[in-house]
Scaffold this active site. Structure first.
Site, PDB file in Angstrom:
ATOM      1  N   HIS A  62     -29.900 -15.697 -29.579  1.00  0.00           N
ATOM      2  CA  HIS A  62     -30.856 -15.007 -28.711  1.00  0.00           C
ATOM      3  C   HIS A  62     -30.267 -13.689 -28.197  1.00  0.00           C
ATOM      4  CE1 HIS A  62     -34.122 -14.716 -25.743  1.00  0.00           C
ATOM      5  NE2 HIS A  62     -33.181 -14.248 -24.947  1.00  0.00           N
ATOM      6  N   GLU A  63     -29.062 -13.766 -27.652  1.00  0.00           N
ATOM      7  CA  GLU A  63     -28.440 -12.555 -27.096  1.00  0.00           C
ATOM      8  C   GLU A  63     -28.045 -11.585 -28.204  1.00  0.00           C
ATOM      9  OE1 GLU A  63     -28.553 -11.738 -24.009  1.00  0.00           O
ATOM     10  OE2 GLU A  63     -29.388 -13.662 -23.415  1.00  0.00           O
ATOM     11  N   HIS A  65     -31.078  -9.579 -29.061  1.00  0.00           N
ATOM     12  CA  HIS A  65     -31.300  -8.489 -28.096  1.00  0.00           C
ATOM     13  C   HIS A  65     -30.424  -7.287 -28.446  1.00  0.00           C
ATOM     14  CE1 HIS A  65     -33.887 -10.247 -25.041  1.00  0.00           C
ATOM     15  NE2 HIS A  65     -33.153 -11.348 -25.022  1.00  0.00           N
TER      16      HIS A  65
END
Length: 79
Positions: free
Chosen positions: A23-24, A27
């Site tokens: 997820h990170e 980003h």
């Protein structure tokens, strides 16, 4: 501790590590794609979980069912 609970955590912990890391990382990749090199310069465009896991956020995720990773730094002016 019951066997079911042990198995539950043996499955949950790696799954959460992968989920928060991906997820990170996503980003950071999107910010880089749109021209912001801030995350790249700070080494956050990585699939290394140690770069993305926040100690308190990870502990909260395991204990309370909600948590967080380290936020990816973004410079809106560089996008």
């Amino acid at each position: 501790m019951s066997e079911r609970l042990v198995v539950y955590y043996l499955v949950l912990v790696p799954a959460l590590l992968v989920a928060v890391t991906c997820h990170e990382y996503a980003h950071a990749r999107v910010a880089l794609f749109f021209g912001d090199r801030t995350a790249y310069d700070r080494g956050r465009v990585s699939l290394n979980p140690l770069v993305h896991l926040d100690p308190f956020g990870t502990l909260a995720l395991l204990l309370f069912g909600f948590g967080w990773g380290k936020p990816v730094p973004v410079n809106p002016e560089a996008l």
